[in-house]
Design an enzyme around this catalytic site. Structure first.
Site, PDB file in Angstrom:
ATOM      1  N   GLN A  71      16.443  80.819  34.824  1.00  9.47           N
ATOM      2  CA  GLN A  71      17.512  79.721  35.631  1.00  9.47           C
ATOM      3  C   GLN A  71      18.339  80.543  36.575  1.00  9.47           C
ATOM      4  O   GLN A  71      18.961  81.501  36.202  1.00  9.47           O
ATOM      5  CB  GLN A  71      18.087  79.173  34.109  1.00  9.47           C
ATOM      6  CG  GLN A  71      19.022  78.127  34.959  1.00  9.47           C
ATOM      7  CD  GLN A  71      20.319  77.519  33.920  1.00  9.47           C
ATOM      8  OE1 GLN A  71      21.132  78.455  33.723  1.00  9.47           O
ATOM      9  NE2 GLN A  71      20.149  76.448  33.496  1.00  9.47           N
ATOM     10  N   CYS A 101      26.881  73.669  34.925  1.00  9.47           N
ATOM     11  CA  CYS A 101      27.605  74.619  34.130  1.00  9.47           C
ATOM     12  C   CYS A 101      29.071  74.081  34.421  1.00  9.47           C
ATOM     13  O   CYS A 101      29.238  74.067  35.775  1.00  9.47           O
ATOM     14  CB  CYS A 101      27.406  76.133  34.701  1.00  9.47           C
ATOM     15  SG  CYS A 101      28.588  77.172  33.839  1.00  9.47           S
ATOM     16  N   LYS A 140      18.709  71.518  35.551  1.00 15.27           N
ATOM     17  CA  LYS A 140      19.525  70.940  34.422  1.00 15.27           C
ATOM     18  C   LYS A 140      20.950  70.451  34.837  1.00 15.27           C
ATOM     19  O   LYS A 140      21.667  71.287  35.629  1.00 15.27           O
ATOM     20  CB  LYS A 140      19.650  72.163  33.462  1.00 15.27           C
ATOM     21  CG  LYS A 140      20.306  72.046  32.014  1.00 15.27           C
ATOM     22  CD  LYS A 140      20.126  73.402  31.164  1.00 15.27           C
ATOM     23  CE  LYS A 140      20.671  73.081  29.776  1.00 15.27           C
ATOM     24  NZ  LYS A 140      22.452  73.434  29.939  1.00 15.27           N
ATOM     25  N   GLY A 200      21.349  68.494  23.582  1.00 10.63           N
ATOM     26  CA  GLY A 200      22.755  68.225  23.239  1.00 10.63           C
ATOM     27  C   GLY A 200      22.744  67.933  21.730  1.00 10.63           C
ATOM     28  O   GLY A 200      22.325  66.985  21.340  1.00 10.63           O
ATOM     29  N   ASP A 201      23.130  68.806  21.069  1.00  8.66           N
ATOM     30  CA  ASP A 201      23.689  68.492  19.228  1.00  8.66           C
ATOM     31  C   ASP A 201      22.392  68.357  18.694  1.00  8.66           C
ATOM     32  O   ASP A 201      22.561  67.821  17.454  1.00  8.66           O
ATOM     33  CB  ASP A 201      24.535  67.178  19.521  1.00  8.66           C
ATOM     34  CG  ASP A 201      25.967  67.240  20.130  1.00  8.66           C
ATOM     35  OD1 ASP A 201      26.255  68.340  20.362  1.00  8.66           O
ATOM     36  OD2 ASP A 201      26.472  66.318  20.150  1.00  8.66           O
ATOM     37  N   GLY A 222      19.983  74.526  21.903  1.00 14.51           N
ATOM     38  CA  GLY A 222      21.020  75.631  22.197  1.00 14.51           C
ATOM     39  C   GLY A 222      21.849  76.137  20.740  1.00 14.51           C
ATOM     40  O   GLY A 222      21.093  76.915  19.882  1.00 14.51           O
ATOM     41  N   ARG A 223      22.878  75.555  20.707  1.00 17.04           N
ATOM     42  CA  ARG A 223      23.686  76.181  19.671  1.00 17.04           C
ATOM     43  C   ARG A 223      23.251  76.110  18.145  1.00 17.04           C
ATOM     44  O   ARG A 223      23.225  76.982  17.333  1.00 17.04           O
ATOM     45  CB  ARG A 223      25.223  75.474  19.452  1.00 17.04           C
ATOM     46  CG  ARG A 223      25.966  75.921  20.995  1.00 17.04           C
ATOM     47  CD  ARG A 223      27.193  74.746  21.146  1.00 17.04           C
ATOM     48  NE  ARG A 223      26.591  73.679  21.160  1.00 17.04           N
ATOM     49  CZ  ARG A 223      27.339  72.316  21.359  1.00 17.04           C
ATOM     50  NH1 ARG A 223      28.483  72.629  21.024  1.00 17.04           N
ATOM     51  NH2 ARG A 223      26.658  71.343  21.796  1.00 17.04           N
TER      52      ARG A 223
HETATM   53  C1  FMN Z   1      27.474  80.077  24.771  1.00 18.30           C
HETATM   54  C2  FMN Z   1      26.664  79.172  25.784  1.00 18.30           C
HETATM   55  C3  FMN Z   1      26.356  79.681  26.959  1.00 18.30           C
HETATM   56  C4  FMN Z   1      25.727  78.806  27.876  1.00 18.30           C
HETATM   57  N1  FMN Z   1      25.070  79.315  28.923  1.00 18.30           N
HETATM   58  C5  FMN Z   1      24.419  78.241  29.610  1.00 18.30           C
HETATM   59  C6  FMN Z   1      23.856  78.861  30.717  1.00 18.30           C
HETATM   60  O1  FMN Z   1      23.586  79.887  31.240  1.00 18.30           O
HETATM   61  N2  FMN Z   1      23.215  77.882  31.431  1.00 18.30           N
HETATM   62  C7  FMN Z   1      23.094  76.516  31.156  1.00 18.30           C
HETATM   63  O2  FMN Z   1      22.637  75.474  31.924  1.00 18.30           O
HETATM   64  N3  FMN Z   1      23.592  76.178  30.038  1.00 18.30           N
HETATM   65  C8  FMN Z   1      24.367  76.929  29.271  1.00 18.30           C
HETATM   66  N4  FMN Z   1      24.862  76.488  28.238  1.00 18.30           N
HETATM   67  C9  FMN Z   1      24.821  75.001  27.620  1.00 18.30           C
HETATM   68  C10 FMN Z   1      23.418  75.088  26.916  1.00 18.30           C
HETATM   69  O3  FMN Z   1      22.230  75.230  27.720  1.00 18.30           O
HETATM   70  C11 FMN Z   1      23.183  73.430  26.283  1.00 18.30           C
HETATM   71  O4  FMN Z   1      23.013  72.690  27.321  1.00 18.30           O
HETATM   72  C12 FMN Z   1      24.386  73.118  25.450  1.00 18.30           C
HETATM   73  O5  FMN Z   1      24.910  74.041  24.668  1.00 18.30           O
HETATM   74  C13 FMN Z   1      24.065  71.716  24.752  1.00 18.30           C
HETATM   75  O6  FMN Z   1      23.027  72.027  23.887  1.00 18.30           O
HETATM   76  P1  FMN Z   1      23.383  72.495  22.357  1.00 18.30           P
HETATM   77  O7  FMN Z   1      23.990  71.102  21.821  1.00 18.30           O
HETATM   78  O8  FMN Z   1      21.742  72.210  21.721  1.00 18.30           O
HETATM   79  O9  FMN Z   1      24.043  73.511  22.070  1.00 18.30           O
HETATM   80  C14 FMN Z   1      25.610  77.343  27.340  1.00 18.30           C
HETATM   81  C15 FMN Z   1      25.988  77.024  26.096  1.00 18.30           C
HETATM   82  C16 FMN Z   1      26.785  78.017  25.234  1.00 18.30           C
HETATM   83  C17 FMN Z   1      27.283  77.417  23.809  1.00 18.30           C
END
Ligand code: FMN
Length: 310
Positions: A71, A101, A140, A200-201, A222-223
Site C-alpha cells: 500500500q 487514512c 482503499k 470494518g468491524d 484488521g483489528r
Molecule cells: C493501528 C492501525 C493502523 C492502521 N493503518 C492503516 C494503514 O496503514 N493503511 C490503511 O489503509 N488503513 C490502516 N488502518 C485501517 C485498517 O486497515 C482498517 O481499514 C480499519 O481498521 C477497519 O477495519 P477493522 O474494523 O477490520 O479493523 C489502520 C488501522 C489500525 C487500527
C-alpha cells in the site's frame, strides 16, 4: 475471485494494512491461517524515493504470503507512479493506494483521506499509477471526509482504472469509533462493476456473515485479527491445529531474523498484550507483560498463561 492474474479463493479474506501492526511476521501468520492476501503498512511514496532505507523494513515479505499487496500513500502523482516501479516493491503482486487514512499528519499534506475531497487529484493519481504498472491497482477509501461522497468516489475509482476497491465504511470523523455502515458497503457493491472488498468491524463468525450479506467480493480484516491471526482459519472454517505459544514464538522468530533485539522488545510489546487479551486472568498477565523488559521472559509468561487455558 480473479483480478487480472491474481487468483484469490472463492470467499477471499485479506489482512488489512495497519501501520505499526502488519509487520512481516504478522503477515506470515495471517497467511498461514488462511488469509488469501496481505497488505503492507502504508508506505510513503516520497520516502521511497528520498529515504528508501526507512521503507525497506516494511516491505519485507516471506514466501508464506500468497498474494502480496503493497500500500502506498502520497499526493503527488509522479511520486506515486515512481513508487510502484521502485525495486523495493518488485516482489509485490498488486498495489493499493491509500485514500482513507484519517491521521492528521497525513491529511494535512493532502494525502490519505484528504484525497476524498479532491476527486480530480485522486483520479489523476490512480491513472498515473495504473499507467506505471501492469499489475492490478486498488484503492482503499472511507465514506468521506467533508461530505459522504463514497458513491461518487467509488465510481471515480472505477472510471480511473482501479482494478478493485476496498471500502472501510466509516467517515473520517468517526476514526475507528461507531459502527461500520454495511448498508453503504452494499450500495457501493451494487454500483460498481469491479470487485469490492468490504472492510470494518469483522471480528467473528457473526460479523463476517453480516458483511457477506452486503454481497461484497471479499472481506478485509484488521483489528479483529490482532493477537488472533487464527481468526482467518476460523472464518474459513478450516481446521488448523495450532498451539498459541508456537504462534507467538514464530511471530518473534521471524522478526528476530531482521531486527535488533533492543528495537524489537519495544515494538513487540503491543502484539504480546493483544495475544494475552482473551486469557483467563488477562489483566494480571498483561500487567506482567507490560513491565517485563526481556522478550524471552515475556514468552515464558505467555507460555505459562496459555498452558492454563483449557
Ligand atoms: C493501528 C492501525 C493502523 C492502521 N493503518 C492503516 C494503514 O496503514 N493503511 C490503511 O489503509 N488503513 C490502516 N488502518 C485501517 C485498517 O486497515 C482498517 O481499514 C480499519 O481498521 C477497519 O477495519 P477493522 O474494523 O477490520 O479493523 C489502520 C488501522 C489500525 C487500527
Amino acid at each position: 475471485m480473479k483480478i487480472k492474474e491474481l487468483d484469490f479463493s472463492e470467499n477471499p479474506l485479506i489482512l488489512a494494512p495497519m501501520a505499526g501492526v502488519s509487520d512481516v511476521g504478522f503477515r506470515n501468520l495471517a497467511s498461514y491461517f488462511g488469509a488469501d492476501a496481505t497488505v503492507t503498512e502504508m508506505l510513503s511514496a516520497r520516502a521511497m524515493k528520498h529515504n528508501p532505507k526507512k521503507t525497506a523494513f516494511m516491505t519485507l515479505t516471506t514466501d508464506a504470503e500468497k498474494i502480496k499487496i503493497a500500500q502506498i500513500f502520497g499526493h503527488e502523482s509522479q511520486f506515486m507512479a515512481d513508487a510502484v516501479k521502485s525495486p523495493l516493491l518488485e516482489k509485490f503482486d498488486s498495489f493499493d493506494i491509500n485514500m482513507g487514512c484519517p491521521a492528521p499528519k497525513i491529511v494535512k499534506n493532502g494525502e490519505g483521506s484528504a484525497l476524498m475531497d479532491d476527486i480530480v487529484l485522486a483520479s489523476k493519481i490512480i491513472t498515473a499509477v495504473k499507467n506505471s504498472t501492469t499489475k492490478p491497482v486498488s484503492v482503499k477509501f472511507r465514506k468521506g471526509r467533508e461530505c459522504e461522497n463514497y458513491l461518487e468516489f467509488a465510481r471515480m475509482c472505477e472510471d480511473s482504472g482501479a482494478d478493485f476497491v476496498t471500502f472501510h465504511a466509516r467517515t473520517v470523523a468517526q476514526g475507528y469509533s461507531g459502527k461500520a455502515d454495511y448498508e453503504a458497503i452494499a450500495s457501493v457493491k451494487a454500483k460498481l462493476k469491479i470487485p469490492v472488498i468490504g472492510n470494518g468491524d469483522v471480528v467473528d463468525e457473526a460479523s463476517y456473515k453480516l458483511m457477506k450479506q452486503t454481497g461484497v467480493d471479499g472481506v478485509m480484516i484488521g483489528r479483529g485479527s490482532m493477537g488472533k491471526p487464527w481468526l482467518f482459519a476460523q472464518l474459513k472454517e478450516e481446521k488448523v491445529n495450532f498451539n498459541k505459544f508456537d504462534v507467538v514464538k514464530k511471530h518473534i522468530d521471524i522478526l528476530r531474523e531482521h531486527f535488533e533485539e533492543n528495537w524489537l522488545k519495544l515494538y513487540i510489546r503491543k502484539h504480546l498484550l493483544w495475544y494475552a487479551t482473551d486469557l483467563p486472568m488477562s489483566a494480571s498477565i498483561r500487567l506482567k507483560l507490560a513491565t517485563c523488559d526481556d522478550i524471552d521472559a515475556c514468552l515464558t509468561i505467555l507460555k505459562e498463561a496459555f498452558s492454563q487455558e483449557s
